[in-house]
Write a protein that holds these residues in place. Structure first.
Motif, PDB file in Angstrom:
ATOM      1  N   LYS A 152     -10.251   3.225  -7.367  1.00 25.40           N
ATOM      2  CA  LYS A 152     -10.961   2.982  -8.630  1.00 25.40           C
ATOM      3  C   LYS A 152     -10.886   4.185  -9.573  1.00 25.40           C
ATOM      4  O   LYS A 152     -10.750   4.039 -10.783  1.00 25.40           O
ATOM      5  CB  LYS A 152     -12.426   2.643  -8.320  1.00 25.40           C
ATOM      6  CG  LYS A 152     -13.166   1.957  -9.445  1.00 25.40           C
ATOM      7  CD  LYS A 152     -14.540   1.493  -8.954  1.00 25.40           C
ATOM      8  CE  LYS A 152     -15.222   0.636 -10.006  1.00 25.40           C
ATOM      9  NZ  LYS A 152     -16.523   0.113  -9.517  1.00 25.40           N
ATOM     10  N   THR A 156       2.773  -6.943  -6.825  1.00 23.37           N
ATOM     11  CA  THR A 156       2.050  -8.187  -7.111  1.00 23.37           C
ATOM     12  C   THR A 156       3.062  -9.322  -7.158  1.00 23.37           C
ATOM     13  O   THR A 156       4.232  -9.107  -7.457  1.00 23.37           O
ATOM     14  CB  THR A 156       1.302  -8.127  -8.459  1.00 23.37           C
ATOM     15  OG1 THR A 156       0.538  -9.340  -8.626  1.00 23.37           O
ATOM     16  CG2 THR A 156       2.261  -8.033  -9.635  1.00 23.37           C
ATOM     17  N   VAL A 192      -6.211  -8.221 -10.441  1.00 23.31           N
ATOM     18  CA  VAL A 192      -6.912  -8.302  -9.140  1.00 23.31           C
ATOM     19  C   VAL A 192      -6.113  -7.558  -8.074  1.00 23.31           C
ATOM     20  O   VAL A 192      -6.660  -6.754  -7.304  1.00 23.31           O
ATOM     21  CB  VAL A 192      -7.139  -9.780  -8.725  1.00 23.31           C
ATOM     22  CG1 VAL A 192      -7.642  -9.869  -7.286  1.00 23.31           C
ATOM     23  CG2 VAL A 192      -8.111 -10.459  -9.674  1.00 23.31           C
ATOM     24  N   ASP A 193      -4.802  -7.803  -8.027  1.00 24.10           N
ATOM     25  CA  ASP A 193      -3.938  -7.180  -7.017  1.00 24.10           C
ATOM     26  C   ASP A 193      -3.893  -5.660  -7.168  1.00 24.10           C
ATOM     27  O   ASP A 193      -3.987  -4.926  -6.181  1.00 24.10           O
ATOM     28  CB  ASP A 193      -2.517  -7.741  -7.112  1.00 24.10           C
ATOM     29  CG  ASP A 193      -2.430  -9.206  -6.703  1.00 24.10           C
ATOM     30  OD1 ASP A 193      -3.371  -9.690  -6.051  1.00 24.10           O
ATOM     31  OD2 ASP A 193      -1.434  -9.872  -7.048  1.00 24.10           O
ATOM     32  N   LYS A 213      -6.063  -3.681  -8.617  1.00 16.96           N
ATOM     33  CA  LYS A 213      -7.366  -3.079  -8.324  1.00 16.96           C
ATOM     34  C   LYS A 213      -7.588  -2.920  -6.816  1.00 16.96           C
ATOM     35  O   LYS A 213      -8.303  -2.006  -6.384  1.00 16.96           O
ATOM     36  CB  LYS A 213      -8.492  -3.920  -8.943  1.00 16.96           C
ATOM     37  CG  LYS A 213      -8.668  -3.683 -10.433  1.00 16.96           C
ATOM     38  CD  LYS A 213      -9.805  -4.524 -10.982  1.00 16.96           C
ATOM     39  CE  LYS A 213     -10.140  -4.141 -12.417  1.00 16.96           C
ATOM     40  NZ  LYS A 213     -11.203  -4.996 -12.986  1.00 16.96           N
ATOM     41  N   LYS A 214      -6.992  -3.808  -6.041  1.00 16.00           N
ATOM     42  CA  LYS A 214      -7.104  -3.706  -4.572  1.00 16.00           C
ATOM     43  C   LYS A 214      -6.234  -2.570  -4.031  1.00 16.00           C
ATOM     44  O   LYS A 214      -6.575  -1.934  -3.040  1.00 16.00           O
ATOM     45  CB  LYS A 214      -6.668  -5.027  -3.925  1.00 16.00           C
ATOM     46  CG  LYS A 214      -7.680  -6.142  -4.047  1.00 16.00           C
ATOM     47  CD  LYS A 214      -7.124  -7.426  -3.428  1.00 16.00           C
ATOM     48  CE  LYS A 214      -8.070  -8.592  -3.625  1.00 16.00           C
ATOM     49  NZ  LYS A 214      -7.451  -9.881  -3.172  1.00 16.00           N
ATOM     50  N   LYS A 265       0.831  -1.215   0.000  1.00 16.24           N
ATOM     51  CA  LYS A 265       0.000   0.000   0.000  1.00 16.24           C
ATOM     52  C   LYS A 265       0.864   1.264   0.000  1.00 16.24           C
ATOM     53  O   LYS A 265       0.540   2.242  -0.680  1.00 16.24           O
ATOM     54  CB  LYS A 265      -0.953  -0.009   1.202  1.00 16.24           C
ATOM     55  CG  LYS A 265      -2.084  -1.003   1.028  1.00 16.24           C
ATOM     56  CD  LYS A 265      -3.204  -0.757   2.009  1.00 16.24           C
ATOM     57  CE  LYS A 265      -4.398  -1.673   1.716  1.00 16.24           C
ATOM     58  NZ  LYS A 265      -5.505  -1.464   2.651  1.00 16.24           N
TER      59      LYS A 265
END
Length: 217
Positions: free
Chosen positions: A170, A152, A162-163, A165-166, A4
């Motif tokens: 958005k 990732t 998927v990774d 997008k988390k 993050k």
């Protein structure tokens, strides 16, 4: 440094270098955007633009390509990689758009991905760049960069999507897709940076000494 924190730093760097992200594929409408994205598989955007600049002024609707037929489409795009396969896809895609969608490009993933030659990545590009709907188009280049930057450990573009997008908000996805592509081409090239020299790599891994090997998608 966790993923993050890396994502925030990456976003900050990319926004500074690329505040604006013009769409690299020239097009005149949603259909020509879809066609150009389909043509860009295993081919540079520059090559696609060089070919389509002579096509789109005259042929820019599904009915035009259906009328042309496969053989004539092949002749028009013969300087592009796997042109026969792409010509077939463009012809069949155009035919289906006329039969099922009134000649319009559908505005959802499900219908886009039913079109010949259109996979999830192509659909994502059209959704984001054509319709402005949040989508994160991950190709092998973005997959490689995301691995290099340690955001990732996915073994496929699907897992990498998927990774990412988390990790990223958005509202940033559409622009971020292009920012990462531009950055990779300019600063974090496959056979130059190796995870050791560019601003993002050195920010994410200041103590990295050895070249990073990425897992192919």
């Amino acid at each position: 440094m966790n993923e993050k924190i890396k994502a925030k730093k990456i976003l900050k760097i990319l926004n500074k270098i690329y505040p604006n992200t013009p769409i690299p594929l020239n097009h005149s409408n949603k259909f020509t955007l879809l066609t150009s994205v389909l043509l860009s598989a295993q081919c540079t955007d520059l090559n696609v633009n060089n070919v389509t600049k002579n096509i789109y002024p005259k042929y820019n609707k599904p009915e035009h390509f259906v009328k042309l037929g496969r053989k004539k489409i092949e002749k028009l795009i013969k300087s592009i990689g796997i042109f026969r396969i792409k010509a077939k896809s463009i012809y069949l895609m155009s035919k289906l758009l006329l039969e099922k969608h009134g000649g319009k490009v559908p505005k959802n993933f499900e219908e886009l991905e039913k079109l010949p030659g259109v996979g999830h990545k192509t659909a994502s590009v059209v959704m984001s760049q054509g319709f402005g709907i949040p989508a994160f188009a991950v190709d092998t280049h973005i997959h490689r960069l995301a691995q290099r930057w340690g955001i990732t450990n996915g073994k496929s573009v699907i897992q990498t999507e998927v990774d990412l997008k988390k990790l990223f908000p958005k509202k940033t996805w559409n622009k971020l897709h292009l920012q990462i592509i531009y950055y990779g081409r300019e600063f974090c090239k496959a056979r130059e940076c190796f995870g050791l020299t560019c601003k993002i790599c050195t920010t994410c891994y200041p103590n990295r000494k050895n070249p990073i090997k990425t897992k192919k998608a």
